[in-house]
Motif scaffolding. Structure first.
Motif, PDB file in Angstrom:
ATOM      1  N   GLY A 293      13.030 -17.028  10.247  1.00 23.24           N
ATOM      2  CA  GLY A 293      13.497 -18.313   9.744  1.00 23.24           C
ATOM      3  C   GLY A 293      14.325 -18.116   8.486  1.00 23.24           C
ATOM      4  O   GLY A 293      15.286 -17.338   8.462  1.00 23.24           O
ATOM      5  N   ASP A 294      13.941 -18.787   7.417  1.00 23.78           N
ATOM      6  CA  ASP A 294      14.641 -18.645   6.139  1.00 23.78           C
ATOM      7  C   ASP A 294      14.086 -17.493   5.303  1.00 23.78           C
ATOM      8  O   ASP A 294      14.601 -17.222   4.219  1.00 23.78           O
ATOM      9  CB  ASP A 294      14.526 -19.941   5.323  1.00 23.78           C
ATOM     10  CG  ASP A 294      15.251 -21.099   5.987  1.00 23.78           C
ATOM     11  OD1 ASP A 294      16.250 -20.838   6.681  1.00 23.78           O
ATOM     12  OD2 ASP A 294      14.814 -22.251   5.814  1.00 23.78           O
ATOM     13  N   ASN A 295      13.066 -16.832   5.800  1.00 21.76           N
ATOM     14  CA  ASN A 295      12.454 -15.730   5.062  1.00 21.76           C
ATOM     15  C   ASN A 295      12.923 -14.383   5.595  1.00 21.76           C
ATOM     16  O   ASN A 295      13.156 -14.229   6.805  1.00 21.76           O
ATOM     17  CB  ASN A 295      10.930 -15.802   5.151  1.00 21.76           C
ATOM     18  CG  ASN A 295      10.368 -17.076   4.546  1.00 21.76           C
ATOM     19  OD1 ASN A 295      10.884 -17.550   3.532  1.00 21.76           O
ATOM     20  ND2 ASN A 295       9.326 -17.628   5.145  1.00 21.76           N
ATOM     21  N   LEU A 296      13.064 -13.422   4.707  1.00 19.11           N
ATOM     22  CA  LEU A 296      13.323 -12.051   5.095  1.00 19.11           C
ATOM     23  C   LEU A 296      12.007 -11.288   5.098  1.00 19.11           C
ATOM     24  O   LEU A 296      11.055 -11.659   4.405  1.00 19.11           O
ATOM     25  CB  LEU A 296      14.312 -11.396   4.124  1.00 19.11           C
ATOM     26  CG  LEU A 296      15.696 -12.032   4.010  1.00 19.11           C
ATOM     27  CD1 LEU A 296      16.579 -11.232   3.056  1.00 19.11           C
ATOM     28  CD2 LEU A 296      16.357 -12.159   5.372  1.00 19.11           C
ATOM     29  N   THR A 297      11.940 -10.224   5.887  1.00 20.55           N
ATOM     30  CA  THR A 297      10.711  -9.429   5.983  1.00 20.55           C
ATOM     31  C   THR A 297      11.019  -7.958   5.713  1.00 20.55           C
ATOM     32  O   THR A 297      12.134  -7.481   5.974  1.00 20.55           O
ATOM     33  CB  THR A 297      10.068  -9.567   7.373  1.00 20.55           C
ATOM     34  OG1 THR A 297      10.984  -9.059   8.374  1.00 20.55           O
ATOM     35  CG2 THR A 297       9.755 -11.022   7.683  1.00 20.55           C
ATOM     36  N   ILE A 298      10.016  -7.256   5.182  1.00 20.92           N
ATOM     37  CA  ILE A 298      10.133  -5.824   4.931  1.00 20.92           C
ATOM     38  C   ILE A 298       8.736  -5.226   4.940  1.00 20.92           C
ATOM     39  O   ILE A 298       7.763  -5.877   4.537  1.00 20.92           O
ATOM     40  CB  ILE A 298      10.840  -5.538   3.583  1.00 20.92           C
ATOM     41  CG1 ILE A 298      11.085  -4.036   3.411  1.00 20.92           C
ATOM     42  CG2 ILE A 298      10.058  -6.096   2.417  1.00 20.92           C
ATOM     43  CD1 ILE A 298      11.891  -3.682   2.173  1.00 20.92           C
ATOM     44  N   THR A 299       8.620  -4.001   5.445  1.00 25.73           N
ATOM     45  CA  THR A 299       7.356  -3.275   5.433  1.00 25.73           C
ATOM     46  C   THR A 299       7.451  -2.165   4.399  1.00 25.73           C
ATOM     47  O   THR A 299       8.383  -1.351   4.442  1.00 25.73           O
ATOM     48  CB  THR A 299       7.038  -2.690   6.823  1.00 25.73           C
ATOM     49  OG1 THR A 299       6.918  -3.767   7.770  1.00 25.73           O
ATOM     50  CG2 THR A 299       5.742  -1.898   6.797  1.00 25.73           C
ATOM     51  N   VAL A 300       6.477  -2.137   3.462  1.00 27.83           N
ATOM     52  CA  VAL A 300       6.508  -1.185   2.351  1.00 27.83           C
ATOM     53  C   VAL A 300       5.283  -0.272   2.409  1.00 27.83           C
ATOM     54  O   VAL A 300       4.150  -0.766   2.406  1.00 27.83           O
ATOM     55  CB  VAL A 300       6.538  -1.927   0.998  1.00 27.83           C
ATOM     56  CG1 VAL A 300       6.493  -0.935  -0.157  1.00 27.83           C
ATOM     57  CG2 VAL A 300       7.782  -2.796   0.906  1.00 27.83           C
ATOM     58  N   PRO A 301       5.482   1.055   2.471  1.00 26.39           N
ATOM     59  CA  PRO A 301       4.332   1.976   2.468  1.00 26.39           C
ATOM     60  C   PRO A 301       3.773   2.163   1.047  1.00 26.39           C
ATOM     61  O   PRO A 301       4.520   2.211   0.074  1.00 26.39           O
ATOM     62  CB  PRO A 301       4.933   3.275   3.003  1.00 26.39           C
ATOM     63  CG  PRO A 301       6.378   3.208   2.633  1.00 26.39           C
ATOM     64  CD  PRO A 301       6.760   1.762   2.662  1.00 26.39           C
ATOM     65  N   VAL A 302       2.457   2.260   0.944  1.00 21.70           N
ATOM     66  CA  VAL A 302       1.790   2.540  -0.335  1.00 21.70           C
ATOM     67  C   VAL A 302       0.751   3.638  -0.097  1.00 21.70           C
ATOM     68  O   VAL A 302       0.262   3.821   1.017  1.00 21.70           O
ATOM     69  CB  VAL A 302       1.114   1.278  -0.918  1.00 21.70           C
ATOM     70  CG1 VAL A 302       2.128   0.180  -1.172  1.00 21.70           C
ATOM     71  CG2 VAL A 302       0.012   0.765   0.012  1.00 21.70           C
ATOM     72  N   THR A 303       0.425   4.345  -1.164  1.00 15.30           N
ATOM     73  CA  THR A 303      -0.593   5.408  -1.051  1.00 15.30           C
ATOM     74  C   THR A 303      -1.981   4.783  -1.080  1.00 15.30           C
ATOM     75  O   THR A 303      -2.171   3.630  -1.484  1.00 15.30           O
ATOM     76  CB  THR A 303      -0.451   6.405  -2.198  1.00 15.30           C
ATOM     77  OG1 THR A 303      -0.756   5.736  -3.435  1.00 15.30           O
ATOM     78  CG2 THR A 303       0.963   6.979  -2.254  1.00 15.30           C
ATOM     79  N   PHE A 304      -2.970   5.596  -0.677  1.00 11.25           N
ATOM     80  CA  PHE A 304      -4.350   5.119  -0.691  1.00 11.25           C
ATOM     81  C   PHE A 304      -4.811   4.796  -2.112  1.00 11.25           C
ATOM     82  O   PHE A 304      -5.432   3.743  -2.319  1.00 11.25           O
ATOM     83  CB  PHE A 304      -5.277   6.158  -0.056  1.00 11.25           C
ATOM     84  CG  PHE A 304      -6.720   5.766  -0.109  1.00 11.25           C
ATOM     85  CD1 PHE A 304      -7.219   4.781   0.713  1.00 11.25           C
ATOM     86  CD2 PHE A 304      -7.587   6.373  -1.016  1.00 11.25           C
ATOM     87  CE1 PHE A 304      -8.556   4.399   0.650  1.00 11.25           C
ATOM     88  CE2 PHE A 304      -8.918   6.002  -1.085  1.00 11.25           C
ATOM     89  CZ  PHE A 304      -9.408   5.007  -0.248  1.00 11.25           C
TER      90      PHE A 304
END
Length: 397
Positions: A293-304
């Protein structure tokens, strides 16, 4: 288009919609058929071209609320057999429709020119059908004709679709012939057709005592005849014209969206308005960002450790500086966080949000020190079993 065509043609059937179809349903059906039978998509296919003309003609009537009402009334009155030959000499029943609808002059009387009988069609049958068919009686001026609508497509990058872009579009459409300036005559001096006296139409007996109007066959409905036909348009005054137009695509368009640009279609005839331009937008995917929709998406990796202990992490944005998100301690993988105002542009100029999904990054290789520390953590947390509840839930009630 003749009076006979308006009465006998079923435009609802042409568009494949019921008679009680809404304006939106009619428009949707027209757009689908127009894309399917458009000459640009069916080069050299005469049947498709004829079908496209029929669809356009039907939409010209049903797409206009006033003309649709007049069409329905005319069909109900004449198409349903409202006037048929009655008993009389030779089985014929002759009457003048103007006597039914007009406020004409009686014997020794004077017409007022206001509303008359039969529903108050004061101007006579010519006035009733004049607006419906865009035709007048003998000696009347041929009405302006609206230009055709044009369909086109454009492919944008992901960023262009979000921010908007001005793109060049090359289009082909019918326009006034440049070889003869739209006159159809090489010398630019066509003569008025003697058959229709410049109206582009002729009347013929339709039976039952009234006349029907058809396009003049001698001038093909133009009202003019070229003494020296133009070699480019063969006397029609119209030719295919190609042009490149700079088109502004608004910010925030989505893949598959269809945009209407009023007055950017084919030029009209005889001073008529231009048609509209419909542009279907295709958007290339982005390697990092997605769209919801009007939102953008992104997947961000993080450490434990970042997820377990909490951390401040930097997240990229589309075309702008990065934003900093604060991960609370114990953030699970798959959690979505929100960076407000970093999404796609809306119609009102505001922006949607950037939706950041947290993904735990598991290292494939680690040093000896890190491995030893992780083993010590495993021993320290040996009493914890995050899967313990799964087996109880699997048993059901």
């Amino acid at each position: 288009m003749s009076t006979k065509d308006f009465i006998e043609k079923d435009y609802y059937k042409v568009l494949g919609v019921p008679k009680d179809a809404t304006e939106a349903e009619i428009k949707k059906a027209y757009r689908k058929l127009a894309r399917e039978y458009h000459p640009d998509a069916n080069t050299g296919d005469a049947k498709a071209e004829e079908r496209f003309k029929d669809v356009s003609e039907a939409y010209d009537v049903l797409g206009d609320a006033k003309r649709r009402k007049e069409y329905d009334e005319a069909r109900a009155l004449f198409g349903g057999g409202g006037f048929r030959p009655g008993p009389g000499a030779g089985g014929q029943f002759n009457f003048d429709l103007n006597d039914l609808f007009g406020a004409g002059t009686g014997a020794g009387g004077t017409g007022t020119g206001t509303t008359g009988g039969a529903g108050g069609f004061g101007g006579g049958i010519g006035d009733v059908f004049g607006g419906l068919f865009n035709r007048g009686g003998p000696g009347s001026r041929v009405q302006p004709r609206r230009g055709q609508d044009i369909e086109s497509e454009v492919t944008l990058s992901f960023t262009e679709a979000v921010d908007g872009a001005t793109v060049p579009l090359r289009m082909s459409s019918s326009a006034a012939c440049k070889g003869c300036a739209g006159t159809g005559d090489t010398n630019g001096t066509p003569r008025v057709c003697p058959t229709c006296v410049g109206t582009g139409q002729v009347s013929r007996g339709g039976g039952g005592g009234f006349s029907l109007t058809d396009p003049c066959v001698d001038c093909k409905g133009r009202g003019l005849i070229a003494e020296n036909p133009c070699s480019v348009c063969r006397g029609s005054g119209r030719a295919t014209s190609s042009r490149t137009m700079q088109v502004r695509i608004p910010a925030g368009v989505s893949n598959g969206q269809r945009i209407r640009l009023r007055g950017k279609g084919a030029p009209g005839e005889r001073g008529g308005p231009n048609g509209d331009l419909y542009v279907t937008v295709h958007v290339d995917p982005h390697p990092l960002f997605g769209r919801r929709g009007d939102n953008l998406t992104i997947t961000v990796p993080v450490t434990f450790p970042e997820a377990a202990l909490g951390a401040d992490i930097k997240v990229p944005t589309l075309g702008g500086p990065p934003v900093t998100l604060k991960l609370p301690p114990g953030t699970p993988g798959g959690r979505t966080m929100r960076a407000r105002g970093k999404g796609a542009t809306r119609k009102d100029g505001t922006r949607g949000d950037l939706l950041v999904t947290i993904e735990l990054a598991v290292p494939r290789d680690m040093g000896e020190r890190a491995r030893k520390a992780l083993e010590e953590y495993r021993e320290a947390a040996a009493g914890e079993d995050p899967r313990a509840g799964l087996f109880e839930a699997a048993k059901g009630d």
